[in-house]
Design a protein around this motif. Sequence first.
Motif, PDB file in Angstrom:
ATOM      1  N   PRO A 143      71.083  50.448  36.089  1.00 35.47           N
ATOM      2  CA  PRO A 143      69.734  50.958  36.669  1.00 35.47           C
ATOM      3  C   PRO A 143      68.857  49.589  36.460  1.00 35.47           C
ATOM      4  CG  PRO A 143      70.725  51.609  34.260  1.00 35.47           C
ATOM      5  CD  PRO A 143      71.229  50.770  35.035  1.00 35.47           C
TER       6      PRO A 143
ATOM      7  N   SER B  85      69.191  47.608  40.280  1.00 35.73           N
ATOM      8  CA  SER B  85      68.847  48.906  41.088  1.00 35.73           C
ATOM      9  C   SER B  85      67.385  48.545  41.635  1.00 35.73           C
ATOM     10  CB  SER B  85      68.968  50.213  40.366  1.00 35.73           C
ATOM     11  OG  SER B  85      68.060  50.839  39.814  1.00 35.73           O
ATOM     12  N   LYS B  86      66.213  48.463  41.113  1.00 33.72           N
ATOM     13  CA  LYS B  86      64.528  47.624  40.514  1.00 33.72           C
ATOM     14  C   LYS B  86      64.861  47.058  42.238  1.00 33.72           C
ATOM     15  CE  LYS B  86      63.791  49.422  36.145  1.00 33.72           C
ATOM     16  NZ  LYS B  86      63.246  48.332  34.738  1.00 33.72           N
TER      17      LYS B  86
ATOM     18  N   ASP C 176      73.155  52.074  41.680  1.00 36.32           N
ATOM     19  CA  ASP C 176      72.158  53.108  40.572  1.00 36.32           C
ATOM     20  C   ASP C 176      72.123  53.212  39.810  1.00 36.32           C
ATOM     21  OD1 ASP C 176      70.241  52.389  43.134  1.00 36.32           O
ATOM     22  OD2 ASP C 176      70.280  54.250  44.194  1.00 36.32           O
TER      23      ASP C 176
END
Length: 444
Positions: free
Chosen positions: A250, A253-254, A246
């Motif tokens: 970024p 992490s979705k 996370d």
Amino acid sequence: MRSAVLTSLQRFKHVGRGGAWRATSTTQGFGKHSFPQVPEALHELGRLTERRIEEAKVLHPLFYTEENYVQVSNELLFGKHWFAAAHVQELSKPGDVKVVDVGKQSIILTRDKKGKLHAFYNTCRHRGARVLSAGSTGCKQLVCPYHWWAYRLDGTLKSTPPAAVPKERKEELGLLPVPGLETFAGIIFLNQQPNPPPLHSVLGDLPEKLARYDFDDMSLHAQKSYDIAGDWKLIAENFVDFYHIDAVHPELSKFSRVDDHLPYQGDGQYVGFVTSPLTDCGGPGDSHHFNSFARLKQIEANSALFFHIFPNVSITVYPHSVYTLLTRPSATYGRTQETLTLLMAPDAKKQDVCGDEYHEKCDALMNFVTNINDEDVVAIENLQQGLANMSGLGMHGEFLPKYDWPVHRFQNMVLNGLRGSLLNEDMMPSLDNAFERKVSSASA
């Protein structure tokens, strides 16, 4: 506790600066390695990590930042254990040659005219000059640049121009072979111990987990090299640390959340976990871009596997491709050479896709994985700097058992490995094996 750690650290620095412990060897004799012994003060610093994870502390910063100790640990972990050197696809044809540098040690890999793989120390038997500085293809012989001594690709001495050497002497003057060479998962592993144990004896159940992936038949699409200002152990720990996704990744992490990572761990010198099921998200790794490995079970064809094989290779296995991170300590203290390699499944190209389009799809996948790794490099170099700040404070980091069990496992492999032994599995936590049960019960 802090004063005890500092006392151990001071004792190490006193002994390390004197260099007395570096002269002690555990293996001696012509053609054999001389291994340094680890100071007892450093074993003391590791004892807080050699506990069950609920009570353990993260490995002391000294293990990554003290030059004398880092050099000794590198010599031991790469000198007495199987380590990854290259992919078989890098030496796919007779005449292929590759130079592998591990710290201050240099090794030549060859595939001879009969197709057999060899590994030799990169040192001429005449005066000790470095024989090769780089690999090549279509090579017929290995020629030392100092006096033109020539060796065949099987390491035997061919000629010593202009001098004539009796045949019986030639038979004694071949390049010194690395004692152990085996392949697994399409990777060439080496062991510098005399009469090393079989590679399979340290892999545990990992070959069974990877049995339906045809690694040897994959095609090598692309590689990217890195020169990282950080210890190689931090790179391994970063790979098995999914807790950082996370904060560091970024975009990843979705669709790859921290809590999506499940243990896929058995006995053996590796760390393993999995994300399953996979979800297409409009990215270059989506399932519709490529065919999967042909022999997978359905659950495997919908999962991504992550394995770090101790000490130095991390393997991400997608249903249609594999990318690896192979690290080697640099001859320069505090730096690591890393190679990222993307390999495609044997029949990954879909029938209705032309060659150019397939290549573009593979390029997009390579860009995706290198972007992730570029983010990791920034995090690793920052961590190395932070550990340097901590190293003199007698301070250990903390484990979160739910997320840090892979790091705890790797660090204990390091500590056991310094003694020349395998991981003590009895000290490792009991993990959920739900994914493994699903694989075992699934039909092919």
